[in-house]
Scaffold this active site. Structure first.
Site, PDB file in Angstrom:
ATOM      1  N   GLU A 133     -10.329 -15.750 -35.914  1.00  0.00           N
ATOM      2  CA  GLU A 133      -9.433 -14.760 -35.314  1.00  0.00           C
ATOM      3  C   GLU A 133      -8.875 -13.849 -36.390  1.00  0.00           C
ATOM      4  O   GLU A 133      -8.921 -14.164 -37.574  1.00  0.00           O
ATOM      5  CB  GLU A 133      -8.296 -15.470 -34.564  1.00  0.00           C
ATOM      6  N   TYR A 175     -23.277 -22.687 -18.830  1.00  0.00           N
ATOM      7  CA  TYR A 175     -23.164 -22.022 -17.528  1.00  0.00           C
ATOM      8  C   TYR A 175     -24.557 -21.923 -16.924  1.00  0.00           C
ATOM      9  O   TYR A 175     -25.536 -21.723 -17.634  1.00  0.00           O
ATOM     10  CB  TYR A 175     -22.551 -20.618 -17.677  1.00  0.00           C
ATOM     11  N   GLY A 218     -13.764 -23.628 -31.759  1.00  0.00           N
ATOM     12  CA  GLY A 218     -13.609 -22.537 -30.785  1.00  0.00           C
ATOM     13  C   GLY A 218     -12.360 -22.797 -29.965  1.00  0.00           C
ATOM     14  O   GLY A 218     -12.402 -22.826 -28.737  1.00  0.00           O
ATOM     15  N   ALA A 219     -11.219 -23.007 -30.667  1.00  0.00           N
ATOM     16  CA  ALA A 219     -10.017 -23.552 -30.014  1.00  0.00           C
ATOM     17  C   ALA A 219      -9.010 -22.498 -29.590  1.00  0.00           C
ATOM     18  O   ALA A 219      -8.010 -22.839 -28.980  1.00  0.00           O
ATOM     19  CB  ALA A 219      -9.316 -24.513 -30.986  1.00  0.00           C
ATOM     20  N   SER A 220      -9.256 -21.228 -29.912  1.00  0.00           N
ATOM     21  CA  SER A 220      -8.161 -20.256 -29.797  1.00  0.00           C
ATOM     22  C   SER A 220      -8.111 -19.497 -28.485  1.00  0.00           C
ATOM     23  O   SER A 220      -7.148 -18.782 -28.230  1.00  0.00           O
ATOM     24  CB  SER A 220      -8.271 -19.251 -30.946  1.00  0.00           C
ATOM     25  N   SER A 221      -9.148 -19.616 -27.666  1.00  0.00           N
ATOM     26  CA  SER A 221      -9.081 -18.922 -26.370  1.00  0.00           C
ATOM     27  C   SER A 221     -10.031 -19.583 -25.376  1.00  0.00           C
ATOM     28  O   SER A 221     -10.751 -20.519 -25.723  1.00  0.00           O
ATOM     29  CB  SER A 221      -9.398 -17.422 -26.525  1.00  0.00           C
ATOM     30  N   TYR A 227     -28.548 -14.282 -16.287  1.00  0.00           N
ATOM     31  CA  TYR A 227     -28.032 -15.407 -17.074  1.00  0.00           C
ATOM     32  C   TYR A 227     -29.083 -16.491 -17.288  1.00  0.00           C
ATOM     33  O   TYR A 227     -29.741 -16.554 -18.331  1.00  0.00           O
ATOM     34  CB  TYR A 227     -26.741 -15.975 -16.441  1.00  0.00           C
ATOM     35  N   LEU A 271     -15.821 -17.538 -15.342  1.00  0.00           N
ATOM     36  CA  LEU A 271     -14.416 -17.139 -15.451  1.00  0.00           C
ATOM     37  C   LEU A 271     -14.258 -15.951 -16.375  1.00  0.00           C
ATOM     38  O   LEU A 271     -15.090 -15.723 -17.247  1.00  0.00           O
ATOM     39  CB  LEU A 271     -13.612 -18.311 -16.031  1.00  0.00           C
TER      40      LEU A 271
HETATM   41  P1  NAI Z   1     -13.846 -17.252 -25.698  1.00  0.00           P
HETATM   42  O1  NAI Z   1     -14.321 -15.965 -26.283  1.00  0.00           O
HETATM   43  O2  NAI Z   1     -12.614 -17.241 -24.901  1.00  0.00           O
HETATM   44  O3  NAI Z   1     -13.641 -18.329 -26.895  1.00  0.00           O
HETATM   45  C1  NAI Z   1     -14.565 -18.427 -27.938  1.00  0.00           C
HETATM   46  C2  NAI Z   1     -13.972 -19.195 -29.091  1.00  0.00           C
HETATM   47  O4  NAI Z   1     -14.957 -19.231 -30.140  1.00  0.00           O
HETATM   48  C3  NAI Z   1     -12.714 -18.575 -29.702  1.00  0.00           C
HETATM   49  O5  NAI Z   1     -11.825 -19.605 -30.065  1.00  0.00           O
HETATM   50  C4  NAI Z   1     -13.231 -17.900 -30.975  1.00  0.00           C
HETATM   51  O6  NAI Z   1     -12.275 -17.793 -32.031  1.00  0.00           O
HETATM   52  C5  NAI Z   1     -14.316 -18.890 -31.364  1.00  0.00           C
HETATM   53  N1  NAI Z   1     -15.317 -18.337 -32.270  1.00  0.00           N
HETATM   54  C6  NAI Z   1     -16.162 -17.286 -32.065  1.00  0.00           C
HETATM   55  N2  NAI Z   1     -16.942 -17.118 -33.147  1.00  0.00           N
HETATM   56  C7  NAI Z   1     -16.584 -18.067 -34.046  1.00  0.00           C
HETATM   57  C8  NAI Z   1     -17.021 -18.405 -35.344  1.00  0.00           C
HETATM   58  N3  NAI Z   1     -18.009 -17.750 -35.951  1.00  0.00           N
HETATM   59  N4  NAI Z   1     -16.398 -19.431 -35.985  1.00  0.00           N
HETATM   60  C9  NAI Z   1     -15.370 -20.106 -35.399  1.00  0.00           C
HETATM   61  N5  NAI Z   1     -14.944 -19.859 -34.147  1.00  0.00           N
HETATM   62  C10 NAI Z   1     -15.545 -18.838 -33.487  1.00  0.00           C
HETATM   63  O7  NAI Z   1     -15.084 -17.834 -24.895  1.00  0.00           O
HETATM   64  P2  NAI Z   1     -15.276 -18.855 -23.680  1.00  0.00           P
HETATM   65  O8  NAI Z   1     -15.670 -18.079 -22.490  1.00  0.00           O
HETATM   66  O9  NAI Z   1     -14.177 -19.833 -23.610  1.00  0.00           O
HETATM   67  O10 NAI Z   1     -16.620 -19.587 -24.155  1.00  0.00           O
HETATM   68  C11 NAI Z   1     -16.661 -20.895 -24.713  1.00  0.00           C
HETATM   69  C12 NAI Z   1     -17.930 -21.575 -24.245  1.00  0.00           C
HETATM   70  O11 NAI Z   1     -17.868 -21.734 -22.823  1.00  0.00           O
HETATM   71  C13 NAI Z   1     -19.205 -20.778 -24.535  1.00  0.00           C
HETATM   72  O12 NAI Z   1     -20.226 -21.673 -24.905  1.00  0.00           O
HETATM   73  C14 NAI Z   1     -19.523 -20.161 -23.175  1.00  0.00           C
HETATM   74  O13 NAI Z   1     -20.897 -19.878 -23.027  1.00  0.00           O
HETATM   75  C15 NAI Z   1     -19.083 -21.291 -22.262  1.00  0.00           C
HETATM   76  N6  NAI Z   1     -18.882 -20.921 -20.868  1.00  0.00           N
HETATM   77  C16 NAI Z   1     -18.128 -19.829 -20.509  1.00  0.00           C
HETATM   78  C17 NAI Z   1     -17.991 -19.490 -19.187  1.00  0.00           C
HETATM   79  C18 NAI Z   1     -17.193 -18.302 -18.755  1.00  0.00           C
HETATM   80  O14 NAI Z   1     -17.341 -17.869 -17.609  1.00  0.00           O
HETATM   81  N7  NAI Z   1     -16.331 -17.785 -19.578  1.00  0.00           N
HETATM   82  C19 NAI Z   1     -18.614 -20.291 -18.110  1.00  0.00           C
HETATM   83  C20 NAI Z   1     -19.303 -21.463 -18.587  1.00  0.00           C
HETATM   84  C21 NAI Z   1     -19.449 -21.738 -19.917  1.00  0.00           C
END
Ligand code: NAI
Length: 396
Positions: free
Chosen positions: A76, A227, A48-51, A237, A275
């Site tokens: 992506e 979270y 999950g490295a791209s965002s 949540y 965030l």
């Molecule tokens: P994001 O949407 O920015 O990043 C998600 C990443 O997962 C991306 O790199 C995407 O390409 C990858 N991804 C999605 N489906 C995939 C698949 N099937 N195979 C490979 N890669 C896949 O999300 P974010 O917000 O950075 O979330 C990451 C973690 O952080 C999650 O577990 C989220 O619950 C947690 N989190 C997020 C918070 C927030 O406020 N955004 C707060 C606390 C925790």
């Protein structure tokens, strides 16, 4: 082509490559000037490295002091006849360009992290790039669906309350409008499906795969992001389907911690701050909280975005203290500033005043919208958006 922002509801349908480059450059600049990560890991796998948090972690560990080599897995979409491709595609492209410029390995693997094929591909990449071993595994997948490996059917997550319905406001980023909505309580199937998609099972399966392939280095750590939030967000949540999945993730951290103890390593569920990311704007009912939280934390000077959270995590906590500082439930807390009592009191007081006619004035809606545009490469003053971009250059 000229690329302009296209937002449908809360989903960006266009991304600007040069804006994504700008975002990467700003994050690199921040970590280079921030407190350095000492004694950090050298070989890091980010799933999950791209965002969002995964990308920020990758930038922090590469440029923020540890000088790590990385393998990044993500799902992506590249540019095609149908459109520009996703921001994560360009983030991968530019992260790799700047990491390689500094002599770092930055391997990008595109595909479904839930699949056995991608896990196999990563084991091979660890052989190729890391001499067979990894020092840190970051699990940062935020997905809506996961294929059931037994049946091939999809588990689909449903972001809903449990036990009773929830009424609250949502904000459409598409047209900056405020709507009241009611979410019905999740069914048992929806609770279970969300847990399968966002719980700890796939994280554990990744670590098991890497243990079985003898890819775990001595002292290897693993983290996954969680979270919890405050009582204002609990109905949607923590007490809802997503919270159920996160509690499962917390439990997984304990079993993984035991497994990695055999390698003198550890596993930590890392609780982050709320965030704006591609994933979080999807959570119904969270937006009024986000615009209030951004407003209060910016006023207090405690606001952080993903990159500040990740740099602080690695420099101050995961590689900054021994033993790793955890709470009574063995969670690594990066939501400490969000949950500050005064912050929460001010957020709650602000939320009580918000409505459809004043949310743009009272909350930090501009800041949240700007962050959302930035995620997709828009809203950077350094970029001339009237210039045509040849997206064919980014097809590989
Ligand atoms: P994001 O949407 O920015 O990043 C998600 C990443 O997962 C991306 O790199 C995407 O390409 C990858 N991804 C999605 N489906 C995939 C698949 N099937 N195979 C490979 N890669 C896949 O999300 P974010 O917000 O950075 O979330 C990451 C973690 O952080 C999650 O577990 C989220 O619950 C947690 N989190 C997020 C918070 C927030 O406020 N955004 C707060 C606390 C925790």
């Amino acid at each position: 082509m000229i690329i302009e922002p296209v937002i449908q509801g809360v989903v960006a349908r266009a991304a600007h490559p040069y804006g994504c480059e700008q975002s990467i450059l700003q994050q690199i600049e921040y970590v280079k000037s921030a407190k350095s990560i000492k004694a950090g890991p050298k070989r890091v796998l980010i799933i999950g490295a791209s965002s969002g948090f995964g990308l920020a972690a990758r930038i922090a560990l590469t440029f923020g002091g540890a000088e790590a080599d990385t393998i990044g897995v993500s799902f992506e979409r590249g540019p095609s006849e149908k459109g520009t491709g996703s921001a994560g595609w360009y983030n991968n492209h530019y992260f790799q360009k700047y990491a390689e410029r500094e002599g770092r390995v930055a391997a990008n693997i595109q595909g479904d992290a839930f699949s056995a094929e991608i896990k196999e591909e990563v084991v091979e990449a660890i052989e190729t790039y890391f001499e067979g071993e990894v020092d840190l595994i970051i699990y940062s997948v935020a997905a809506g669906v996961r294929p059931n490996p037994q049946t091939g059917d999809m588990w689909r997550s449903a972001i809903k309350p449990i036990g009773q319905s929830y009424s609250g406001a949502m904000i459409q980023l598409e047209d900056d409008s405020w709507h009241q909505q009611t979410l019905s309580a999740a069914s048992d199937e929806e609770i279970e499906a969300t847990l399968k998609v966002m719980g700890g099972e796939d994280w554990e399966s990744w670590v098991d795969t890497l243990i079985n392939s003898e890819s775990i280095a001595p002292g290897c750590q693993t983290i996954a992001f969680s979270y919890m939030g405050s009582e204002v967000t609990h109905p949607i949540y923590l007490d809802g389907t997503l919270g159920r999945a996160k509690i499962d993730l917390h439990q997984t951290s304990h079993s993984l911690n035991l497994k990695l103890a055999n390698f003198d390593g550890g596993a930590y569920a890392t609780v982050c701050k709320a965030l704006v990311t591609k994933a979080s704007v999807f959570i119904p009912g969270l937006m009024p909280y986000l615009i209030s939280l951004y407003k209060v934390m910016k006023e207090k000077g405690t606001h952080e975005s993903c990159i500040e959270q990740m740099q602080r995590l690695f420099s101050d906590k995961l590689y900054g203290q021994t033993p790793v500082p955890v709470d009574a439930e063995r969670l690594l807390r990066m939501d400490d500033w969000e949950l500050n009592i005064d912050t929460q009191e001010r957020v709650q007081a602000l939320m009580a005043k918000l409505g459809k006619d004043n949310f743009k004035q009272l909350g930090d809606y501009q800041g949240v919208k700007q962050a959302f545009l930035n995620l997709n490469g828009f809203g950077f003053e350094q970029i001339d958006y009237s210039q045509s971009v040849d997206i064919d250059n980014f097809r590989k």
